[in-house]
Design a protein around this motif. Structure first.
Motif, PDB file in Angstrom:
ATOM      1  N   VAL A 194       0.784  -1.252  -0.137  1.00 31.01           N
ATOM      2  CA  VAL A 194       0.055  -0.077  -0.011  1.00 31.01           C
ATOM      3  C   VAL A 194       0.809   1.275   0.092  1.00 31.01           C
ATOM      4  CG1 VAL A 194      -1.753   1.277   1.316  1.00 31.01           C
ATOM      5  CG2 VAL A 194      -2.054  -1.200   1.030  1.00 31.01           C
ATOM      6  N   ALA A 195       1.828   1.331   0.874  1.00 30.71           N
ATOM      7  CA  ALA A 195       2.840   2.437   0.931  1.00 30.71           C
ATOM      8  C   ALA A 195       3.381   2.720  -0.504  1.00 30.71           C
ATOM      9  CB  ALA A 195       4.022   2.141   1.871  1.00 30.71           C
ATOM     10  N   GLU A 196       4.041   1.638  -1.187  1.00 26.58           N
ATOM     11  CA  GLU A 196       4.557   1.838  -2.538  1.00 26.58           C
ATOM     12  C   GLU A 196       3.410   2.381  -3.634  1.00 26.58           C
ATOM     13  OE1 GLU A 196       8.264  -1.197  -2.015  1.00 26.58           O
ATOM     14  OE2 GLU A 196       6.752  -1.366  -3.569  1.00 26.58           O
ATOM     15  N   ASP A 197       2.387   1.751  -3.526  1.00 26.73           N
ATOM     16  CA  ASP A 197       1.255   2.072  -4.469  1.00 26.73           C
ATOM     17  C   ASP A 197       0.966   3.652  -4.266  1.00 26.73           C
ATOM     18  OD1 ASP A 197       1.211  -0.252  -5.601  1.00 26.73           O
ATOM     19  OD2 ASP A 197      -0.753  -1.174  -4.643  1.00 26.73           O
ATOM     20  N   TYR A 198       0.914   4.101  -3.107  1.00 29.81           N
ATOM     21  CA  TYR A 198       0.572   5.530  -2.639  1.00 29.81           C
ATOM     22  C   TYR A 198       1.652   6.449  -3.252  1.00 29.81           C
ATOM     23  CZ  TYR A 198      -0.891   9.605  -0.178  1.00 29.81           C
ATOM     24  OH  TYR A 198      -1.321  10.895   0.186  1.00 29.81           O
ATOM     25  N   ILE A 199       2.922   5.951  -3.030  1.00 31.80           N
ATOM     26  CA  ILE A 199       3.929   6.859  -3.591  1.00 31.80           C
ATOM     27  C   ILE A 199       4.031   6.840  -5.034  1.00 31.80           C
ATOM     28  CG2 ILE A 199       6.542   7.334  -3.581  1.00 31.80           C
ATOM     29  CD1 ILE A 199       6.685   5.902  -0.806  1.00 31.80           C
ATOM     30  N   HIS A 202       1.793   9.275  -6.630  1.00 28.11           N
ATOM     31  CA  HIS A 202       2.109  10.758  -6.620  1.00 28.11           C
ATOM     32  C   HIS A 202       3.274  10.936  -7.594  1.00 28.11           C
ATOM     33  CE1 HIS A 202      -0.678  10.708  -3.424  1.00 28.11           C
ATOM     34  NE2 HIS A 202      -0.251  12.007  -3.238  1.00 28.11           N
ATOM     35  N   GLY A 203       3.645  10.122  -8.542  1.00 28.62           N
ATOM     36  CA  GLY A 203       4.291  10.570  -9.750  1.00 28.62           C
ATOM     37  C   GLY A 203       5.647  10.010  -9.483  1.00 28.62           C
ATOM     38  N   GLU A 223      16.714  11.459  -9.466  1.00 32.44           N
ATOM     39  CA  GLU A 223      16.228  12.266  -9.849  1.00 32.44           C
ATOM     40  C   GLU A 223      14.909  12.692  -9.463  1.00 32.44           C
ATOM     41  OE1 GLU A 223      15.951   8.951 -12.950  1.00 32.44           O
ATOM     42  OE2 GLU A 223      17.295   9.826 -11.552  1.00 32.44           O
ATOM     43  N   ASP A 224      14.332  11.636  -8.663  1.00 32.96           N
ATOM     44  CA  ASP A 224      13.046  11.917  -8.003  1.00 32.96           C
ATOM     45  C   ASP A 224      13.185  12.526  -6.700  1.00 32.96           C
ATOM     46  OD1 ASP A 224      11.256  11.251 -10.069  1.00 32.96           O
ATOM     47  OD2 ASP A 224      11.433   9.171  -9.641  1.00 32.96           O
ATOM     48  N   ILE A 225      14.360  12.483  -5.956  1.00 31.45           N
ATOM     49  CA  ILE A 225      14.449  12.920  -4.629  1.00 31.45           C
ATOM     50  C   ILE A 225      14.172  14.503  -4.558  1.00 31.45           C
ATOM     51  CG2 ILE A 225      16.369  13.505  -2.883  1.00 31.45           C
ATOM     52  CD1 ILE A 225      17.814  10.921  -3.462  1.00 31.45           C
ATOM     53  N   LYS A 226      14.231  15.210  -5.452  1.00 33.01           N
ATOM     54  CA  LYS A 226      13.869  16.620  -5.347  1.00 33.01           C
ATOM     55  C   LYS A 226      12.399  16.934  -5.232  1.00 33.01           C
ATOM     56  CE  LYS A 226      13.334  17.134 -10.412  1.00 33.01           C
ATOM     57  NZ  LYS A 226      13.762  15.480 -10.758  1.00 33.01           N
ATOM     58  N   LYS A 227      11.556  15.717  -5.419  1.00 31.21           N
ATOM     59  CA  LYS A 227      10.113  15.966  -5.187  1.00 31.21           C
ATOM     60  C   LYS A 227       9.865  16.021  -3.750  1.00 31.21           C
ATOM     61  CE  LYS A 227       8.699  13.708  -9.379  1.00 31.21           C
ATOM     62  NZ  LYS A 227       8.128  12.668  -9.950  1.00 31.21           N
ATOM     63  N   PHE A 228      10.942  15.346  -2.757  1.00 37.93           N
ATOM     64  CA  PHE A 228      10.464  15.386  -1.316  1.00 37.93           C
ATOM     65  C   PHE A 228      10.951  16.632  -0.845  1.00 37.93           C
ATOM     66  CE2 PHE A 228       9.924  10.974  -2.382  1.00 37.93           C
ATOM     67  CZ  PHE A 228       9.136  10.484  -1.396  1.00 37.93           C
ATOM     68  N   VAL A 229      11.421  17.392  -1.424  1.00 35.50           N
ATOM     69  CA  VAL A 229      11.758  18.954  -0.890  1.00 35.50           C
ATOM     70  C   VAL A 229      10.824  19.588  -0.582  1.00 35.50           C
ATOM     71  CG1 VAL A 229      13.259  20.842  -1.166  1.00 35.50           C
ATOM     72  CG2 VAL A 229      14.148  18.757  -2.177  1.00 35.50           C
ATOM     73  N   ASN A 230       9.583  19.123  -1.398  1.00 36.69           N
ATOM     74  CA  ASN A 230       8.464  19.889  -1.316  1.00 36.69           C
ATOM     75  C   ASN A 230       7.758  19.497   0.001  1.00 36.69           C
ATOM     76  OD1 ASN A 230       5.116  20.026  -1.624  1.00 36.69           O
ATOM     77  ND2 ASN A 230       5.958  21.301  -3.176  1.00 36.69           N
ATOM     78  N   ASN A 232       4.400  19.808   1.072  1.00 31.35           N
ATOM     79  CA  ASN A 232       3.194  19.309   1.131  1.00 31.35           C
ATOM     80  C   ASN A 232       3.346  17.683   0.640  1.00 31.35           C
ATOM     81  OD1 ASN A 232       1.799  21.731   1.757  1.00 31.35           O
ATOM     82  ND2 ASN A 232       1.539  22.261  -0.234  1.00 31.35           N
ATOM     83  N   PHE A 233       4.412  17.501  -0.311  1.00 26.85           N
ATOM     84  CA  PHE A 233       4.560  16.235  -0.822  1.00 26.85           C
ATOM     85  C   PHE A 233       5.026  15.339   0.442  1.00 26.85           C
ATOM     86  CE2 PHE A 233       6.987  13.125  -2.503  1.00 26.85           C
ATOM     87  CZ  PHE A 233       6.110  12.376  -3.685  1.00 26.85           C
ATOM     88  N   CYS A 234       5.992  15.836   1.020  1.00 24.42           N
ATOM     89  CA  CYS A 234       6.445  15.289   2.358  1.00 24.42           C
ATOM     90  C   CYS A 234       5.602  14.944   3.150  1.00 24.42           C
ATOM     91  CB  CYS A 234       7.495  15.927   3.075  1.00 24.42           C
ATOM     92  SG  CYS A 234       9.318  15.808   1.860  1.00 24.42           S
ATOM     93  N   ASP A 235       4.619  15.865   3.621  1.00 28.24           N
ATOM     94  CA  ASP A 235       3.594  15.861   4.525  1.00 28.24           C
ATOM     95  C   ASP A 235       2.502  14.487   4.281  1.00 28.24           C
ATOM     96  OD1 ASP A 235       4.684  17.583   5.879  1.00 28.24           O
ATOM     97  OD2 ASP A 235       3.245  19.192   5.626  1.00 28.24           O
ATOM     98  N   LYS A 236       2.188  14.549   2.801  1.00 24.78           N
ATOM     99  CA  LYS A 236       0.980  13.324   2.177  1.00 24.78           C
ATOM    100  C   LYS A 236       1.784  12.115   2.589  1.00 24.78           C
ATOM    101  CE  LYS A 236      -1.213  16.430  -1.139  1.00 24.78           C
ATOM    102  NZ  LYS A 236      -1.481  16.411  -2.703  1.00 24.78           N
TER     103      LYS A 236
END
Length: 266
Positions: A194-199, A202-203, A223-230, A232-236
């Motif tokens: 479920v955790a992997e499906d959720y991530i 989110h792209g 290259e996707d690590i930058k998404k975790f700088v956001n 709101n993304f991290c909080d979700k």
């Protein structure tokens, strides 16, 4: 002689085969070449379903086999009933593969097929693969290895064949998310799935959520690590994974890599 022709010649000499078919990049390519080489009734794709195999993978396997027009059989394996598997020793993969190949060998004999094939490639033999012992015990062939196919080769030729699996993220048994010695059960496997499906929703296409008891260690492409700088993304992501039961959510800065839990063995 090119690798594809070499692979076809290997398959022709077999005459008939049962293919261990997960629906991933490698087994899909092997099944396609086998379908183009062997008569329809001389080929059987078998997908093994258990708690370690995701629903998304099963859906993909069914679609690919149907579109390809091959005979497809779905069976059930029961790794979680084997205490030797659930204790998660360093040779855990052996017990899983033994369960699988034992069933495939029975199918081979019952239906009169010549060989059981798996889709291992030359990159796989560079990593720690205790399941290879089970292959030897049941005489399972790895024609992609025999023909010299690496993972990049498989993706390259899959693109040439216009297979929709060509650029699909690599997949692996959900049990590979657990450090050796940490017990594996149905609930924990479901947490990871479920955790992997959720991530992924989110792209983030390539992801592993390594289950370290209370800690979720997320591996993604660098290259996707930058998404975790956001924020709101991290909080979700954090909120969802905590709801699943993880207490701490971490991001591995080395990024996604196959067999990261084998690093302690080297």
């Amino acid at each position: 002689m090119g690798k594809v022709e070499k692979l076809k010649n290997i398959l022709k000499r077999m005459e008939s085969a049962v293919v261990a078919f997960s629906g991933g990049v490698d087994s899909s390519f092997l099944l396609k070449i086998a379908k183009d080489t062997l008569p329809r009734k001389s080929l059987l794709a078998v997908t093994a379903v258990s708690e370690t195999y995701t629903g998304a993978e099963l859906k993909q396997a069914k679609k690919f086999a149907k579109d390809l027009g091959v005979i497809h059989k779905i069976i059930r394996t029961n790794e979680l009933k084997d205490e030797r598997f659930t204790k998660n020793p360093v040779n855990r993969c052996y017990y899983c593969k033994y369960e699988l190949f034992k069933k495939l060998d029975r199918i081979k004999r019952d239906y009169g097929f010549d060989c059981v094939l798996d889709a291992s490639n030359t990159d796989d033999i560079k990593d720690y693969r205790p399941g290879s012992r089970a292959k030897k015990e049941f005489g399972v062939r790895s024609p992609l290895v025999e023909a010299g196919f690496s993972k990049p080769d498989i993706r390259k030729f899959s693109r040439k064949l216009k297979l929709d699996t060509a650029d699909m993220p690599s997949m692996a048994c959900l049990a590979s998310r657990f450090p050796y010695g940490q017990r594996i059960d149905k609930k924990a496997l479901r947490m990871v799935e479920v955790a992997e499906d959720y991530i992924k929703e989110h792209g983030v296409s390539q992801v592993r959520v390594r289950h370290h008891s209370d800690i979720a260690r997320i591996e993604i492409e660098k290259e996707d690590i930058k998404k975790f700088v956001n924020k709101n993304f991290c909080d979700k992501i954090t909120k969802q994974l905590r709801q699943l039961g993880f207490k701490y959510i971490t991001l591995d800065l080395e990024g996604y890599r196959t067999g990261s839990l084998n690093e302690i063995l080297k």
